[in-house]
Design a protein around this motif. Sequence first.
Motif, PDB file in Angstrom:
ATOM      1  N   ARG A  86      14.797  74.569  28.540  1.00  0.00           N
ATOM      2  CA  ARG A  86      15.590  73.309  28.747  1.00  0.00           C
ATOM      3  C   ARG A  86      16.269  72.995  30.083  1.00  0.00           C
ATOM      4  NH1 ARG A  86      16.519  70.236  24.210  1.00  0.00           N
ATOM      5  NH2 ARG A  86      15.719  70.905  22.318  1.00  0.00           N
ATOM      6  N   ILE A  87      16.323  71.800  30.499  1.00  0.00           N
ATOM      7  CA  ILE A  87      16.847  71.542  31.968  1.00  0.00           C
ATOM      8  C   ILE A  87      18.246  70.890  31.711  1.00  0.00           C
ATOM      9  CG2 ILE A  87      16.450  70.170  33.939  1.00  0.00           C
ATOM     10  CD1 ILE A  87      13.505  69.961  33.190  1.00  0.00           C
ATOM     11  N   ARG A  88      19.118  71.279  32.602  1.00  0.00           N
ATOM     12  CA  ARG A  88      20.415  70.651  32.367  1.00  0.00           C
ATOM     13  C   ARG A  88      20.622  69.429  33.181  1.00  0.00           C
ATOM     14  NH1 ARG A  88      25.524  74.374  34.480  1.00  0.00           N
ATOM     15  NH2 ARG A  88      24.478  73.938  36.559  1.00  0.00           N
ATOM     16  N   ILE A  89      20.863  68.380  32.553  1.00  0.00           N
ATOM     17  CA  ILE A  89      21.410  67.139  33.363  1.00  0.00           C
ATOM     18  C   ILE A  89      22.981  66.968  33.306  1.00  0.00           C
ATOM     19  CG2 ILE A  89      20.850  64.640  33.224  1.00  0.00           C
ATOM     20  CD1 ILE A  89      18.459  66.399  33.341  1.00  0.00           C
ATOM     21  N   SER A  90      23.435  67.098  34.398  1.00  0.00           N
ATOM     22  CA  SER A  90      24.792  66.821  34.681  1.00  0.00           C
ATOM     23  C   SER A  90      25.231  65.450  35.097  1.00  0.00           C
ATOM     24  CB  SER A  90      25.332  68.069  35.786  1.00  0.00           C
ATOM     25  OG  SER A  90      24.919  69.152  35.559  1.00  0.00           O
ATOM     26  N   PHE A  91      26.344  64.787  34.856  1.00  0.00           N
ATOM     27  CA  PHE A  91      26.559  63.372  35.074  1.00  0.00           C
ATOM     28  C   PHE A  91      27.543  63.370  36.002  1.00  0.00           C
ATOM     29  CE2 PHE A  91      24.657  63.711  30.550  1.00  0.00           C
ATOM     30  CZ  PHE A  91      23.487  63.148  30.880  1.00  0.00           C
ATOM     31  N   SER A  92      27.504  62.407  36.890  1.00  0.00           N
ATOM     32  CA  SER A  92      28.643  62.083  37.975  1.00  0.00           C
ATOM     33  C   SER A  92      28.833  60.589  38.110  1.00  0.00           C
ATOM     34  CB  SER A  92      28.165  62.899  39.193  1.00  0.00           C
ATOM     35  OG  SER A  92      29.040  62.354  40.433  1.00  0.00           O
ATOM     36  N   ALA A  93      30.291  60.135  38.101  1.00  0.00           N
ATOM     37  CA  ALA A  93      30.577  58.837  38.339  1.00  0.00           C
ATOM     38  C   ALA A  93      31.425  58.516  39.401  1.00  0.00           C
ATOM     39  CB  ALA A  93      31.120  58.100  37.085  1.00  0.00           C
ATOM     40  N   THR A  94      31.306  57.662  40.323  1.00  0.00           N
ATOM     41  CA  THR A  94      32.018  57.215  41.256  1.00  0.00           C
ATOM     42  C   THR A  94      32.337  55.782  41.330  1.00  0.00           C
ATOM     43  OG1 THR A  94      30.452  57.403  43.172  1.00  0.00           O
ATOM     44  CG2 THR A  94      31.767  59.363  42.615  1.00  0.00           C
ATOM     45  N   HIS A  95      33.328  55.598  42.212  1.00  0.00           N
ATOM     46  CA  HIS A  95      33.236  53.958  42.573  1.00  0.00           C
ATOM     47  C   HIS A  95      33.921  53.756  44.014  1.00  0.00           C
ATOM     48  CE1 HIS A  95      37.803  53.952  41.910  1.00  0.00           C
ATOM     49  NE2 HIS A  95      37.591  55.062  40.981  1.00  0.00           N
ATOM     50  N   SER A  96      33.744  52.770  44.527  1.00  0.00           N
ATOM     51  CA  SER A  96      34.114  52.327  45.734  1.00  0.00           C
ATOM     52  C   SER A  96      35.648  52.063  45.778  1.00  0.00           C
ATOM     53  CB  SER A  96      33.386  50.999  46.370  1.00  0.00           C
ATOM     54  OG  SER A  96      33.873  49.780  45.712  1.00  0.00           O
ATOM     55  N   ASP A  97      36.257  52.036  47.074  1.00  0.00           N
ATOM     56  CA  ASP A  97      37.770  51.884  47.068  1.00  0.00           C
ATOM     57  C   ASP A  97      38.219  50.572  46.872  1.00  0.00           C
ATOM     58  OD1 ASP A  97      38.266  54.726  47.726  1.00  0.00           O
ATOM     59  OD2 ASP A  97      37.857  54.347  49.935  1.00  0.00           O
TER      60      ASP A  97
END
Length: 214
Positions: free
Chosen positions: A75-86
């Motif tokens: 199995r492959i690990r899928i990590s999630f990341s979230a950012t936003h502009s200032d």
Amino acid sequence: MRELKMRNQTTLLYSTAGLILTLGLSYAAVPLYRAFCAATGYSGTPMTDRERYSDASRLHPTYSDPFNETKDTERIRISFSATHSDQIPWSFVPEQPEIYVLPGETALTFFKAHNYSDKDIIGIATYNVVPDRIAPYFAKIECFCFEEQKLLAGEVIDLPVFFFLDKDMLEDGETRDVKDVILNYTFFSARRNPVNGQLEPDTDLSKYRVGKDA
């Protein structure tokens, strides 16, 4: 004198045409760049080729190695990341940090966006995957990227992403050993294109890049 006048008029026409072409290309740069990345996986952009997942055989988990049927597929690990502009007063986070999938297995995850300002705001998200080389095999069936998301003042919404890793990754020497993938979304405030009236991220996407090939 007449020839000089005609030469000047011709030069003016060419200059005007060149200016119009340059302006047209600049206004089309965002949708063209977006389409190019989505079609090729350039710069870590996940694929959005509907023909790829219209084949039902691609949407089944692959349990064995195509080069060694006695070996189980990891199995492959899928990590999630979230950012936003200032410039956008939101909070934006993945609702789960990671999931584990097999190539060909469909997966559903959610991101949460919260407009904590006292004004209604429209945002648009871009996306990317790391490592870059997995992008041609990262297929999104449904997602919220490049679609305007209007959040009312104080509103909180859940944003779904439905995707799979194409099993062809196991036959590519550059990707068959990839075991960790990061899917990143970034929200920007939206601006309206003065030519076609479409909303687009308030940023230069040609300079936007998340991470480098690992």
